[in-house]
Design an enzyme around this catalytic site. Structure first.
Site, short mmCIF file in Angstrom:
data_model
loop_
_atom_site.label_atom_id
_atom_site.label_comp_id
_atom_site.label_asym_id
_atom_site.label_seq_id
_atom_site.Cartn_x
_atom_site.Cartn_y
_atom_site.Cartn_z
CG ASP A 380 -1.96 -1.04 1.20
OD1 ASP A 380 -2.21 -1.58 0.10
OD2 ASP A 380 -2.53 -1.35 2.26
P1 NAP Z 1 0.96 -4.06 3.12
O1 NAP Z 1 0.28 -3.08 2.25
O2 NAP Z 1 0.17 -4.69 4.21
O3 NAP Z 1 1.58 -5.20 2.17
C1 NAP Z 1 2.39 -6.19 2.66
C2 NAP Z 1 2.80 -7.09 1.50
O4 NAP Z 1 3.82 -7.95 1.99
C3 NAP Z 1 1.68 -7.96 0.97
O5 NAP Z 1 1.22 -7.49 -0.29
C4 NAP Z 1 2.28 -9.38 0.89
O6 NAP Z 1 2.16 -9.87 -0.43
C5 NAP Z 1 3.75 -9.15 1.25
N1 NAP Z 1 4.28 -10.20 2.12
C6 NAP Z 1 3.68 -10.81 3.16
N2 NAP Z 1 4.48 -11.74 3.69
C7 NAP Z 1 5.62 -11.73 2.95
C8 NAP Z 1 6.84 -12.46 3.01
N3 NAP Z 1 7.05 -13.44 3.93
N4 NAP Z 1 7.81 -12.17 2.13
C9 NAP Z 1 7.61 -11.22 1.19
N5 NAP Z 1 6.49 -10.49 1.09
C10 NAP Z 1 5.50 -10.75 1.97
O7 NAP Z 1 2.26 -3.44 3.81
P2 NAP Z 1 2.83 -1.95 3.83
O8 NAP Z 1 3.15 -1.50 2.45
O9 NAP Z 1 3.90 -1.98 4.86
O10 NAP Z 1 1.64 -1.05 4.30
C11 NAP Z 1 1.17 -1.05 5.62
C12 NAP Z 1 -0.34 -0.98 5.60
O11 NAP Z 1 -0.80 -1.22 6.95
C13 NAP Z 1 -0.86 0.37 5.16
O12 NAP Z 1 -2.03 0.23 4.41
C14 NAP Z 1 -1.17 1.05 6.50
O13 NAP Z 1 -2.15 2.03 6.38
C15 NAP Z 1 -1.62 -0.13 7.33
N6 NAP Z 1 -1.49 0.10 8.77
C16 NAP Z 1 -0.30 0.45 9.29
C17 NAP Z 1 -0.19 0.73 10.63
C18 NAP Z 1 1.12 1.19 11.24
O14 NAP Z 1 1.10 1.77 12.31
N7 NAP Z 1 2.24 0.92 10.59
C19 NAP Z 1 -1.30 0.60 11.45
C20 NAP Z 1 -2.51 0.19 10.89
C21 NAP Z 1 -2.59 -0.06 9.54
P3 NAP Z 1 2.21 -11.46 -0.69
O15 NAP Z 1 1.15 -12.06 0.14
O16 NAP Z 1 2.00 -11.62 -2.18
O17 NAP Z 1 3.58 -11.91 -0.28
#
Ligand code: NAP
Length: 453
Positions: A380
Site C-alpha cells: 500500500d
Molecule cells: P501491506 O500493504 O500490508 O503489504 C504487505 C505485502 O507484503 C503484501 O502485499 C504481501 O504480499 C507481502 N508479504 C507478506 N508476507 C511476505 C513475506 N514473507 N515475504 C515477502 N512479502 C511478503 O504493507 P505496507 O506497504 O507496509 O503497508 C502497511 C499498511 O498497513 C498500510 O495500508 C497502512 O495504512 C496499514 N497500517 C499500518 C499501521 C502502522 O502503524 N504501521 C497501522 C494500521 C494499519 P504477498 O502475500 O503476495 O507476499
C-alpha cells in the site's frame, strides 16, 4: 516524609519527560526506555514510604508476580507480535486506573462534586480502555477472527454510553451504593467490548493508540483523586503522546479517526481496482546485476519484511552493495508495517545505521535519481493510485514514489494484496519487475548472486 515523597515524584516526573524526549529518535530510544523505567521504579518504591500504608506483603507479592510475568513475556515476544503485547499492557494500565476508581467509589466516601466526577470519569475511561484493549489483543493474536456487526450497532453503543454516563452522574450526586457502582463498571466494560468488536483487526494499531491515550487520561484523573503528582504527570504525558500518535497514524493513512472507528475498513477486502497491464517477473540473478552496477539504490521495507524476518539479510545485502560503492538508502513510510516505527525498530535490531534511514518527506525527492527502488514486502505504501485515483480507498494517502525510480523491483510471495485489499498499480508499470518469493529467501538469493559477480 511528605517532602521526600513529593521530591521523589518530582524526580520521577523529570525522568518520564526526559525518557519520552529520548524516545523521539531511534538513536536514543533505548536510553529513553531506561530513563522512563527508572522513573517508574522511583514512583513505585515511594508508595512504600506513605505513613498510612499497609498491606506490604500484598503489594510486594503483586509487584513480584507482575514483574516476573512482564519480564518473561517481554523477553519472549517476537517483533511481529509486538502490537498485541502493547494492547495487553495498555489494557492493564486502563484496568489499574479503573481499579483505583473502584476502590474510591466502593469505599462510599463522599469525594465532593469535582473529585467525584474525576473518579467516575477515570473509572469509566479506564474500564472502557481495559476491555477494549483486551478485545484488540484477542483480534491481533488471532483469538477473535471475526468482526461482529449488526444493524443499529452504533445506536446501541450510543445508548450504552448514555446509560454509563447517566449512572456515573447518579453516583456523583451522592447515590453511589455498591450495586449502582457495580452496574456502572459493568456498563463501561461492556461499552469497551461493543465499541471494539466491529473494528477490523488491521485497524487495531490505531485503536490501541487511542486506548493508550485514554488510559493516560484515566490515570491522570485518578491521580487528581489520590492527589498523586506522579500519576497526574505520567497520565498527562501518556494521554498527550497517545493522542498525537493516534492523529499521526490516521493522517498518514489519510483517514479520520471516525473512519477508523466506524467504517470497517479492510474487513470486506476492499475494491480490487481497475489496473491494466501485466506483472513482469524477474530472476534474482538479473536483479543482482541491476543493483550491483547501480549508483543509487533505495530500499523500501514493508509489512512483508517483518513477516519474513528479512531485516538481517537486507542489511547484509546493503553492506555488500556499499562495499561495491553503491549509495544505498532506506525509505520508510510512517505507516509501513503494522505499528508506528515498525520498520525503524526492525532495521535498528539488524544494526542498520540511522543515517541511511530516511523518512518519506526526506527521501521522496530522491526517487527520480535512483537506479533501483527495491520494494521488499511493502504494498500500500508504494501504490501510485493513492495519487491518481480519487475513487480508491487509499486516495490521498502520502506514498513513497517508488514508481519514479528508473527501475523498480518488488519482492513478494505472490499476488497477495496489502492491508487495504486493493490492487497495486505499481506492479503493472513498464519499469517494474516482480521477484516472487519470501522476503528473507529472496534477500539471501540476491546476496549469493551478488557475491558471484
Ligand atoms: P501491506 O500493504 O500490508 O503489504 C504487505 C505485502 O507484503 C503484501 O502485499 C504481501 O504480499 C507481502 N508479504 C507478506 N508476507 C511476505 C513475506 N514473507 N515475504 C515477502 N512479502 C511478503 O504493507 P505496507 O506497504 O507496509 O503497508 C502497511 C499498511 O498497513 C498500510 O495500508 C497502512 O495504512 C496499514 N497500517 C499500518 C499501521 C502502522 O502503524 N504501521 C497501522 C494500521 C494499519 P504477498 O502475500 O503476495 O507476499
Amino acid at each position: 516524609m511528605h517532602t521526600v515523597i513529593e521530591a521523589s515524584y518530582f524526580i520521577a516526573a523529570i525522568l518520564f519527560i526526559f525518557g519520552l524526549k529520548r524516545m523521539s529518535s531511534p538513536a536514543t530510544a533505548r536510553g529513553g526506555i531506561v530513563w522512563a523505567g527508572a522513573g517508574m521504579v522511583v514512583a513505585t518504591l515511594v508508595s512504600f514510604l506513605y505513613p498510612d500504608m499497609g498491606n506490604y506483603l500484598l503489594m510486594t507479592t503483586a509487584i513480584f508476580i507482575g514483574g516476573i510475568l512482564a519480564w518473561y513475556s517481554g523477553k519472549k515476544v517476537s517483533m511481529t507480535d509486538m502490537p498485541q503485547m502493547i494492547a495487553l499492557y495498555n489494557g492493564m494500565g486502563g484496568g489499574a486506573a479503573a481499579a483505583i476508581a473502584a476502590v474510591e467509589l466502593f469505599g462510599g466516601e463522599d469525594h465532593g462534586l469535582v473529585f467525584g466526577t474525576l473518579a467516575v470519569l477515570g473509572g469509566m475511561i479506564g474500564a472502557v480502555s481495559f476491555s477494549g484493549s483486551l478485545i484488540a489483543f484477542a483480534k491481533l493474536q488471532g483469538l477473535l477472527k471475526r468482526s461482529f456487526r449488526f444493524r443499529g450497532q452504533q445506536f446501541f453503543n450510543m445508548l450504552l454510553l448514555v446509560a454509563t454516563v447517566a449512572t456515573a452522574a447518579y453516583i456523583v450526586t451522592g447515590h453511589g451504593d455498591v450495586n449502582t457502582v457495580a452496574i456502572f463498571f459493568l456498563l463501561a466494560l461492556v461499552l469497551g467490548v461493543t465499541m471494539t468488536v466491529p473494528i477490523g483487526g488491521a485497524d487495531m494499531p490505531v485503536v490501541i493508540s487511542l486506548y493508550n491515550a485514554l488510559t493516560g487520561l484515566a490515570v491522570a484523573f485518578e491521580g487528581f483523586v489520590l492527589q498523586n503528582a506522579a500519576m497526574i504527570i505520567a497520565g498527562t504525558v501518556v494521554g498527550a503522546a497517545g493522542s498525537l500518535l493516534t492523529q499521526l497514524m490516521a493522517k498518514a493513512m489519510n483517514r479520520s479517526l471516525a473512519n477508523v472507528l466506524f467504517s470497517g475498513f479492510g474487513e470486506e477486502g476492499g475494491e480490487a481496482g481497475e489496473v491494466s497491464g501485466n506483472m513482469k517477473p524477474i530472476e534474482a540473478a538479473d536483479v543482482a546485476v541491476m543493483m550491483a552496477f547501480a549508483n543509487k539504490v533505495l530500499i523500501i521495507p514493508g509489512y512483508g519484511m517483518a513477516v519474513a524476518q528479512a531485516q538481517h539479510k537486507v542489511w547484509e545485502l546493503t553492506q555488500l552493495l556499499q562495499e561495491r560503492g553503491v549509495d544505498v538508502k532506506f525509505a520508510i513510510h510512517p505507516v509501513a508495517g503494522r505499528m508506528p516505527g515498525h520498520m525503524n525498530v526492525l532495521l535498528a535490531e539488524a544494526g542498520v545505521p540511522y543515517d541511511i534511514i530516511y523518512d518519506l518527506d526526506e527521501v521522496n525527492p530522491e526517487f527520480r535519481t535512483a537506479d533501483v527502488a527495491l520494494v521488499i514486502g511493502a504494498n500500500d505504501v508504494v501504490n501510485p493510485v493513492a495519487r491518481s485515483d480519487p475513487s480508491s480507498p487509499i486516495y490521498g494517502m502520502p506514498i513513497l514514489n517508488a514508481d519514479y525510480a528508473k527501475n523498480t523491483v518488488v519482492i513478494k510471495r505472490g499476488q497477495g494484496a496489502g492491508f487495504s485489499g486493493i490492487e497495486n498499480a505499481l506492479f503493472f508499470l513498464d519499469n517494474t519487475r516482480m521477484l516472487y518469493g519470501d522476503g528473507k529467501a529472496m534477500a539471501s538469493e540476491l546476496i549469493n548472486e551478488i557475491k558471484l559477480l
